[in-house]
Design a protein around this motif. Structure first.
Motif, PDB file in Angstrom:
ATOM      1  N   SER A 122       0.852  -1.190   0.000  1.00  0.00           N
ATOM      2  CA  SER A 122       0.000   0.000   0.000  1.00  0.00           C
ATOM      3  C   SER A 122       0.886   1.238   0.000  1.00  0.00           C
ATOM      4  CB  SER A 122      -0.900   0.018   1.238  1.00  0.00           C
ATOM      5  OG  SER A 122      -1.749  -1.110   1.256  1.00  0.00           O
ATOM      6  N   ILE A 123       0.605   2.156  -0.906  1.00  0.00           N
ATOM      7  CA  ILE A 123       1.330   3.425  -0.972  1.00  0.00           C
ATOM      8  C   ILE A 123       0.360   4.518  -0.551  1.00  0.00           C
ATOM      9  CG2 ILE A 123       2.654   5.002  -2.431  1.00  0.00           C
ATOM     10  CD1 ILE A 123       3.311   2.597  -4.195  1.00  0.00           C
ATOM     11  N   CYS A 124       0.640   5.136   0.581  1.00  0.00           N
ATOM     12  CA  CYS A 124      -0.290   6.099   1.176  1.00  0.00           C
ATOM     13  C   CYS A 124       0.008   7.525   0.717  1.00  0.00           C
ATOM     14  CB  CYS A 124      -0.206   6.012   2.697  1.00  0.00           C
ATOM     15  SG  CYS A 124      -0.566   4.370   3.341  1.00  0.00           S
ATOM     16  N   GLU A 125      -1.018   8.359   0.794  1.00  0.00           N
ATOM     17  CA  GLU A 125      -0.918   9.781   0.439  1.00  0.00           C
ATOM     18  C   GLU A 125      -0.351   9.959  -0.971  1.00  0.00           C
ATOM     19  OE1 GLU A 125      -2.256  12.154   2.292  1.00  0.00           O
ATOM     20  OE2 GLU A 125      -2.874  10.532   3.615  1.00  0.00           O
ATOM     21  N   TYR A 180      -7.154   2.074  -6.331  1.00  0.00           N
ATOM     22  CA  TYR A 180      -6.916   3.399  -5.738  1.00  0.00           C
ATOM     23  C   TYR A 180      -8.159   3.854  -4.998  1.00  0.00           C
ATOM     24  CZ  TYR A 180      -5.554   8.309  -5.349  1.00  0.00           C
ATOM     25  OH  TYR A 180      -5.220   9.547  -4.871  1.00  0.00           O
ATOM     26  N   ASP A 182      -9.129   6.627  -1.470  1.00  0.00           N
ATOM     27  CA  ASP A 182      -8.737   7.464  -0.330  1.00  0.00           C
ATOM     28  C   ASP A 182      -7.238   7.761  -0.338  1.00  0.00           C
ATOM     29  OD1 ASP A 182     -11.375   7.475   0.563  1.00  0.00           O
ATOM     30  OD2 ASP A 182     -11.062   5.682   1.789  1.00  0.00           O
ATOM     31  N   ARG A 183      -6.726   8.089  -1.508  1.00  0.00           N
ATOM     32  CA  ARG A 183      -5.315   8.457  -1.694  1.00  0.00           C
ATOM     33  C   ARG A 183      -4.363   7.323  -1.318  1.00  0.00           C
ATOM     34  NH1 ARG A 183      -3.828  13.166  -3.126  1.00  0.00           N
ATOM     35  NH2 ARG A 183      -1.814  13.067  -2.064  1.00  0.00           N
ATOM     36  N   VAL A 184      -4.830   6.083  -1.457  1.00  0.00           N
ATOM     37  CA  VAL A 184      -3.982   4.920  -1.207  1.00  0.00           C
ATOM     38  C   VAL A 184      -3.971   4.046  -2.458  1.00  0.00           C
ATOM     39  CG1 VAL A 184      -3.607   2.838   0.165  1.00  0.00           C
ATOM     40  CG2 VAL A 184      -4.451   4.929   1.264  1.00  0.00           C
ATOM     41  N   GLN A 186      -2.972   0.477  -3.967  1.00  0.00           N
ATOM     42  CA  GLN A 186      -2.671  -0.879  -3.530  1.00  0.00           C
ATOM     43  C   GLN A 186      -2.316  -1.743  -4.738  1.00  0.00           C
ATOM     44  OE1 GLN A 186      -5.177  -2.970  -0.865  1.00  0.00           O
ATOM     45  NE2 GLN A 186      -4.971  -1.444   0.752  1.00  0.00           N
TER      46      GLN A 186
END
Length: 204
Positions: A122-125, A180, A182-184, A186
């Motif tokens: 998961s890559i956040c923001e 994609y 909520d700005r995440v 996956q």
């Protein structure tokens, strides 16, 4: 032969990639002994894949370790924080201009347990990607030794066989799915034992 597998197959690619990335920030450069299987300290058999120490075999065909260096060379220079631990899977995330590459290995030393694993990152923001592709090195990707075995493991190669093995050695770019919300971002991928996978997300 176990030594052949170590030097000529995906094991070496995963070992080289993991070692180099774990040394990031500790060294200024890397060298590899030796560049090809042709060197003067020992005799070498005619077999194209015999466990030689080089990144290229006797015919100049790149082995998986060479392709791992090629993937590392194309990485960016800004390494991002990665949270999470696993016994055999390691992950690095590197940004380069308008892209981010998730670099994964699934590796264990000889006589240690390892299996194929489904990995989720998961890559956040993050903004929404416009495209994603994966480049793999494993038993069925960028592994000319596997095709050589399918040829019957000939000791001597024709010009056509050399060309076919050169093609089999190349790392291919394949589209890769992502989600994609909520700005995440996956992404999921299955990693066979001793696999290397570089998943690149491109942004506008």
């Amino acid at each position: 032969n176990p030594r052949d597998e170590l030097h000529d197959g995906p094991y070496a690619a995963a070992f080289v990639a993991k070692t180099m990335l774990e040394s990031n920030g500790l060294v200024e450069g890397y060298s590899f002994w030796t560049f090809t299987d042709i060197f003067e300290e020992n005799y070498f058999p005619s077999a194209p894949f015999h466990g030689g120490f080089g990144l290229l075999n006797l015919h100049g065909i790149p082995k998986p370790a060479y392709r791992a260096c090629e993937l590392l060379h194309r990485l960016g220079t800004e390494q991002l924080l990665v949270d999470g631990l696993h016994e055999t899977v390691n992950a690095w995330v590197v940004r380069r201009q308008n892209s981010v590459t998730v670099f994964l290995t699934n590796h264990a030393l000889p006589r240690h347990g390892i299996e194929a694993l489904q990995v989720r990152v998961s890559i956040c923001e993050a903004p929404e990607p416009r495209a994603a592709f994966v480049e793999r090195i494993d038993e069925t990707h960028a592994n000319p030794r596997a095709q050589w075995r399918e040829m019957g493991a000939p000791d001597y190669l024709s010009a056509l066989q050399v060309e076919q093995l050169q093609t089999a050695s190349r790392v291919a770019r394949e589209p890769h799915a992502w989600t994609y919300e909520d700005r995440v971002v996956q992404i999921e991928i299955e990693l066979p034992p001793h696999a290397v996978a570089a998943i690149t997300l491109e942004f506008d």
